[in-house]
Design a protein around this motif. Structure first.
Motif, mmCIF file in Angstrom:
data_model
loop_
_atom_site.group_PDB
_atom_site.id
_atom_site.type_symbol
_atom_site.label_atom_id
_atom_site.label_comp_id
_atom_site.label_asym_id
_atom_site.label_seq_id
_atom_site.Cartn_x
_atom_site.Cartn_y
_atom_site.Cartn_z
ATOM 1 N N ILE A 4 -3.825 1.746 -7.774
ATOM 2 C CA ILE A 4 -3.872 3.141 -7.335
ATOM 3 C C ILE A 4 -3.717 4.020 -8.563
ATOM 4 O O ILE A 4 -2.758 3.862 -9.326
ATOM 5 N N PHE A 5 -4.670 4.929 -8.787
ATOM 6 C CA PHE A 5 -4.472 5.957 -9.798
ATOM 7 C C PHE A 5 -4.812 7.310 -9.180
ATOM 8 O O PHE A 5 -5.382 7.373 -8.081
ATOM 9 N N ILE A 63 -6.331 10.804 -4.830
ATOM 10 C CA ILE A 63 -5.719 9.481 -4.942
ATOM 11 C C ILE A 63 -6.785 8.425 -4.705
ATOM 12 O O ILE A 63 -7.483 8.458 -3.688
ATOM 13 N N ARG A 64 -6.901 7.509 -5.640
ATOM 14 C CA ARG A 64 -7.909 6.448 -5.516
ATOM 15 C C ARG A 64 -7.249 5.063 -5.465
ATOM 16 O O ARG A 64 -6.945 4.468 -6.495
ATOM 17 N N PRO A 65 -7.000 4.531 -4.265
ATOM 18 C CA PRO A 65 -6.612 3.130 -4.147
ATOM 19 C C PRO A 65 -7.885 2.273 -4.154
ATOM 20 O O PRO A 65 -8.869 2.616 -3.493
ATOM 21 N N TYR A 66 -7.870 1.161 -4.860
ATOM 22 C CA TYR A 66 -9.042 0.286 -4.845
ATOM 23 C C TYR A 66 -8.625 -1.147 -5.116
ATOM 24 O O TYR A 66 -7.534 -1.421 -5.625
ATOM 25 N N PHE A 78 0.827 -1.211 0.000
ATOM 26 C CA PHE A 78 0.000 0.000 0.000
ATOM 27 C C PHE A 78 0.861 1.261 0.000
ATOM 28 O O PHE A 78 0.755 2.104 -0.885
ATOM 29 N N MET A 79 1.729 1.398 1.000
ATOM 30 C CA MET A 79 2.530 2.611 1.114
ATOM 31 C C MET A 79 3.640 2.639 0.064
ATOM 32 O O MET A 79 3.960 3.701 -0.479
ATOM 33 N N GLY A 80 4.244 1.466 -0.210
ATOM 34 C CA GLY A 80 5.299 1.432 -1.218
ATOM 35 C C GLY A 80 4.786 1.814 -2.587
ATOM 36 O O GLY A 80 5.403 2.608 -3.311
ATOM 37 N N GLY A 81 3.638 1.251 -2.979
ATOM 38 C CA GLY A 81 3.050 1.601 -4.264
ATOM 39 C C GLY A 81 2.635 3.054 -4.327
ATOM 40 O O GLY A 81 2.834 3.744 -5.334
ATOM 41 N N LEU A 82 2.071 3.553 -3.233
ATOM 42 C CA LEU A 82 1.616 4.943 -3.172
ATOM 43 C C LEU A 82 2.775 5.923 -3.306
ATOM 44 O O LEU A 82 2.730 6.875 -4.107
ATOM 45 N N GLU A 83 3.830 5.700 -2.545
ATOM 46 C CA GLU A 83 4.969 6.606 -2.592
ATOM 47 C C GLU A 83 5.668 6.551 -3.948
ATOM 48 O O GLU A 83 6.043 7.597 -4.499
#
Length: 356
Positions: A163-164, A140-143, A115-120
């Motif tokens: 995440i997009f 930011i839309r994680p789903y 979650f955080m790795g992909g987001l950053e």
């Protein structure tokens, strides 16, 4: 946390679309950034972590999420400070809530690394898409959705997490008009109201459409048993200033635990304002408007941040809410304070801001 982005495969877009966007006029949710992060849950673990150009998925007609609704999401925002650094706001709260939704929907939970790795990593790649104009941000839309291909009512064994992002302006340009809903329900005790799952929003569309045809913008949802107590407002938590106190319905299994809601309550308490989380009846709100005891009503959520209401319609009558100068309105003051924290203009005494 410092994440190891070397394990994430990067496939950069051949051409950026950023020049096609007018950042001074940003409709909400219409323009999408160049890349997205994807990962797949297969054989009991998250794998195939990639940042790829924003594009369509190729999906089977038998995809289980299309038939049985295993789909959850979050809403977050990123900002830029005066130094041009990218700041996220309370991402770990969204991470924890997404896993709470996943558990309720019988889906795979996410690891912090994914979650955080992909987001950053995604925000580093698309940092230029974070707007710096007033009242703008990067939404930011994680789903996550189930990806098994079968027809049978059972939890999927595989999932896709994505995440997009999209640069956005203000959600509402004018204070919305609300109607109290006393026939349809958003959720019920024992249900999935506290989970951020797609079905909650699908079920709200028809009654919202009926209200819009009557001239309202959104609904105030009431409890499923009696339609007596207020729960949420459209896609937002709802708050009131009554007798100088900040009053909001207490969260339950039928009310979403909003991150913005929690943020506002913490700020209010730090300002010395009395906060009450308790049942709030429609009769109390209407009586408060009529007697002047209720001075403000507003929604709170990631998309809208803080949105004061223009009026509340109930039983065929519209009840106008008072108008205040900005300096006299709690909603306006807390929105501005929250914006200043998110954009690094003032000190973050709560430790909410996460720098990329």
């Amino acid at each position: 946390m410092t994440t190891d982005v070397l394990q994430i495969e990067l496939r950069k877009a051949e051409r950026s679309r950023i020049q096609e966007v007018d950042f001074n006029h940003l409709p909400f949710g219409k323009h999408f950034s160049d890349h997205m992060f994807v990962a797949d849950f297969i054989d009991g673990q998250w794998q195939n972590q990639m940042i790829v150009p924003f594009d369509n998925f190729t999906l089977s007609p038998a995809l289980s999420s299309l038939h049985y609704g295993q789909s959850i999401f979050e809403g977050m925002k990123a900002y830029k400070n005066e130094a041009g650094e990218v700041l996220m706001f309370r991402p770990y709260a969204n991470f924890e809530r997404m896993n709470e939704s996943a558990r309720r929907m019988c889906m795979a939970t996410l690891t912090e690394e994914v979650f955080m790795g992909g987001l950053e990593a995604l925000l580093r790649v698309d940092a230029d898409w974070v707007p710096s104009q007033p009242d703008s941000s990067l939404y930011i839309r994680p789903y996550m959705f189930a990806t098994d291909t079968f027809l049978g009512v059972a939890p999927s064994k595989t999932y896709r997490f994505c995440i997009f992002t999209c640069p956005v302006g203000a959600y509402y340009t004018t204070p919305p008009k609300l109607k109290v809903e006393t026939e349809y329900i958003r959720s019920a005790p024992g249900g999935v109201g506290y989970a951020k799952c797609a079905g909650n929003y699908a079920g709200s569309l028809y009654p919202t459409l009926l209200a819009q045809q009557q001239g309202y913008d959104q609904l105030i949802w009431t409890d499923a048993r009696e339609h007596k107590y207020i729960e949420e407002s459209g896609t937002m938590n709802i708050m009131f200033m009554i007798d100088g106190k900040l009053v909001t319905p207490a969260t339950s299994d039928s009310i979403l635990k909003g991150v913005t809601r929690d943020t506002i309550l913490q700020i209010a308490r730090s300002w010395g304002i009395t906060v009450e989380e308790r049942p709030v009846s429609i009769d109390e709100v209407i009586n408060g408007i009529e007697t002047g005891r209720l001075t403000e009503a507003f929604g709170a959520g990631t998309a809208v941040v803080v949105s004061p209401y223009a009026l509340i319609g109930y039983n065929g009558k519209d009840h106008m809410l008072p108008e205040f100068a900005p300096e006299d309105s709690f909603a306006v003051r807390v929105k501005n304070h929250l914006t200043d924290i998110r954009t690094g203009k003032i000190a973050d005494e709560f430790g909410w801001v996460h720098k990329i």
